[in-house]
Motif scaffolding. Structure first.
Motif, PDB file in Angstrom:
ATOM      1  N   SER A  26     -19.197  -0.554 -57.366  1.00 20.60           N
ATOM      2  CA  SER A  26     -17.688  -1.025 -56.711  1.00 20.60           C
ATOM      3  C   SER A  26     -17.815  -2.467 -56.731  1.00 20.60           C
ATOM      4  O   SER A  26     -18.740  -3.237 -56.773  1.00 20.60           O
ATOM      5  CB  SER A  26     -17.505  -0.117 -55.603  1.00 20.60           C
ATOM      6  N   LEU A  27     -16.481  -2.798 -56.546  1.00 20.34           N
ATOM      7  CA  LEU A  27     -16.430  -4.259 -56.332  1.00 20.34           C
ATOM      8  C   LEU A  27     -16.936  -4.641 -54.860  1.00 20.34           C
ATOM      9  O   LEU A  27     -17.156  -3.569 -53.923  1.00 20.34           O
ATOM     10  CB  LEU A  27     -14.965  -4.516 -56.216  1.00 20.34           C
ATOM     11  N   SER A  28     -17.196  -5.605 -54.589  1.00 19.40           N
ATOM     12  CA  SER A  28     -17.475  -6.294 -53.275  1.00 19.40           C
ATOM     13  C   SER A  28     -16.323  -6.225 -52.330  1.00 19.40           C
ATOM     14  O   SER A  28     -15.443  -5.938 -52.840  1.00 19.40           O
ATOM     15  CB  SER A  28     -18.000  -7.716 -53.488  1.00 19.40           C
ATOM     16  N   ALA A  29     -16.619  -6.142 -51.115  1.00 23.18           N
ATOM     17  CA  ALA A  29     -15.728  -6.000 -49.877  1.00 23.18           C
ATOM     18  C   ALA A  29     -14.942  -7.037 -49.985  1.00 23.18           C
ATOM     19  O   ALA A  29     -14.999  -8.457 -50.265  1.00 23.18           O
ATOM     20  CB  ALA A  29     -16.543  -5.953 -48.644  1.00 23.18           C
ATOM     21  N   ARG A  30     -13.569  -6.811 -49.749  1.00 22.85           N
ATOM     22  CA  ARG A  30     -12.524  -8.010 -50.041  1.00 22.85           C
ATOM     23  C   ARG A  30     -11.281  -7.720 -49.367  1.00 22.85           C
ATOM     24  O   ARG A  30     -10.912  -6.350 -48.962  1.00 22.85           O
ATOM     25  CB  ARG A  30     -12.370  -8.358 -51.493  1.00 22.85           C
ATOM     26  N   CYS A  31     -10.381  -8.560 -49.182  1.00 27.11           N
ATOM     27  CA  CYS A  31      -9.139  -8.247 -48.724  1.00 27.11           C
ATOM     28  C   CYS A  31      -7.920  -9.202 -49.313  1.00 27.11           C
ATOM     29  O   CYS A  31      -8.433 -10.164 -50.065  1.00 27.11           O
ATOM     30  CB  CYS A  31      -8.885  -8.426 -47.182  1.00 27.11           C
ATOM     31  N   SER A  32      -6.705  -9.038 -49.070  1.00 19.08           N
ATOM     32  CA  SER A  32      -5.635  -9.898 -49.915  1.00 19.08           C
ATOM     33  C   SER A  32      -5.884  -9.875 -51.376  1.00 19.08           C
ATOM     34  O   SER A  32      -5.457 -11.074 -52.202  1.00 19.08           O
ATOM     35  CB  SER A  32      -5.980 -11.435 -49.352  1.00 19.08           C
ATOM     36  N   HIS A  33      -6.335  -8.818 -52.003  1.00 19.01           N
ATOM     37  CA  HIS A  33      -6.345  -8.770 -53.555  1.00 19.01           C
ATOM     38  C   HIS A  33      -5.284  -8.004 -54.120  1.00 19.01           C
ATOM     39  O   HIS A  33      -4.367  -7.601 -53.358  1.00 19.01           O
ATOM     40  CB  HIS A  33      -7.728  -8.195 -53.941  1.00 19.01           C
ATOM     41  N   THR A  34      -5.085  -7.751 -55.322  1.00 17.83           N
ATOM     42  CA  THR A  34      -4.141  -6.872 -55.979  1.00 17.83           C
ATOM     43  C   THR A  34      -4.647  -5.669 -56.793  1.00 17.83           C
ATOM     44  O   THR A  34      -5.742  -5.862 -56.929  1.00 17.83           O
ATOM     45  CB  THR A  34      -3.168  -7.724 -56.980  1.00 17.83           C
TER      46      THR A  34
END
Length: 252
Positions: A21-29
């Motif tokens: 999976s993608l790494s942890a994040r916020c404020s993405h689309t």
């Protein structure tokens, strides 16, 4: 979250996802690509959720994530822990006892989800000016707006770079049909473009992409996707200042 067919009841579940999976994040689309009329007319094509950018533990990001969607050939029985929408005490009470046979069940066959390693191919190296003097890959950003285009592409506008400087650039990621191959490019746009913005929203309506919110104020900007021409309209009632909101299309 799945809604039971023909019902106002639903259930949360956490499906198993294959791949890294993608790494942890916020404020993405996140944009759904490959589920439109054109894609369905071509037959069985994979459907992807395309993730881009955001802020992670070490700063802003500009990587891509592809989550491939499918459905299992075999129906698998699942009994979610808990209840329908009108369940009882979720903080520690016996929810299942209160919902009993009226618990909402997932509809259809379970989804098969798999993270794919995208193979985006910019014209030049990432972050390096190409022959046209422009970057060939969008810089790292958060709070940008994104919308699906023509069943096989994603359009990205604006956002914030590290240091919270807003952007006004437009990028398109086009995926090759039925594959995880893609290419970033900057389209040539005409008309009066919106100012730098972040925390705004973008949603496709027909062949237009509608941008609203944050620095755009009471003006709604439209991007005609076939011609990449900007226009704008002033709405009758001012849109209250807001950012990081949600927008959906109510028709075509």
């Amino acid at each position: 979250f799945e809604l039971a067919e023909g019902s106002s009841r639903g259930v949360w579940s956490q499906p198993q996802v294959q791949g890294t999976s993608l790494s942890a994040r916020c404020s993405h689309t996140a944009c759904l690509v490959g589920d439109g009329v054109r894609a369905r007319a071509k037959g069985a094509c994979p459907i992807f959720i395309v993730f881009f950018g955001g802020r992670g533990p070490t700063g802003v990001l500009n990587d891509i994530g592809l989550l491939k969607l499918g459905s299992s050939a075999e129906a698998v029985s699942r009994k979610p822990p808990g209840a329908g929408i009108d369940g009882g005490d979720v903080d520690g009470g016996d929810v299942s006892a209160k919902s009993s046979s009226r618990s909402a069940q997932p509809c259809g066959t379970p989804l098969e989800l798999e993270w794919m390693s995208p193979q985006a191919a910019p014209r030049g190296a990432q972050g390096v000016p190409g022959a046209d003097g422009d970057l060939n890959w969008p810089c790292a950003r958060e709070g940008h707006a994104a919308a699906p285009l023509f069943d096989d592409a994603v359009l990205v506008h604006g956002g914030l770079v590290e240091g919270f400087q807003a952007l006004d650039d437009v990028w398109v990621l086009r995926l090759a049909e039925g594959t995880r191959l893609g290419e970033w490019f900057r389209p040539e746009c005409s008309g009066e473009a919106p100012p730098e913005a972040a925390g705004h929203s973008a949603v496709p309506v027909g062949v237009q992409v509608v941008f609203a919110g944050n620095a755009l104020g009471s003006v709604v900007f439209l991007l005609h996707a076939p011609s990449m021409a900007w226009s704008h309209v002033a709405v009758d009632s001012a849109l209250l200042d807001r950012s990081h909101h949600a927008t959906v299309s109510l028709g075509r």
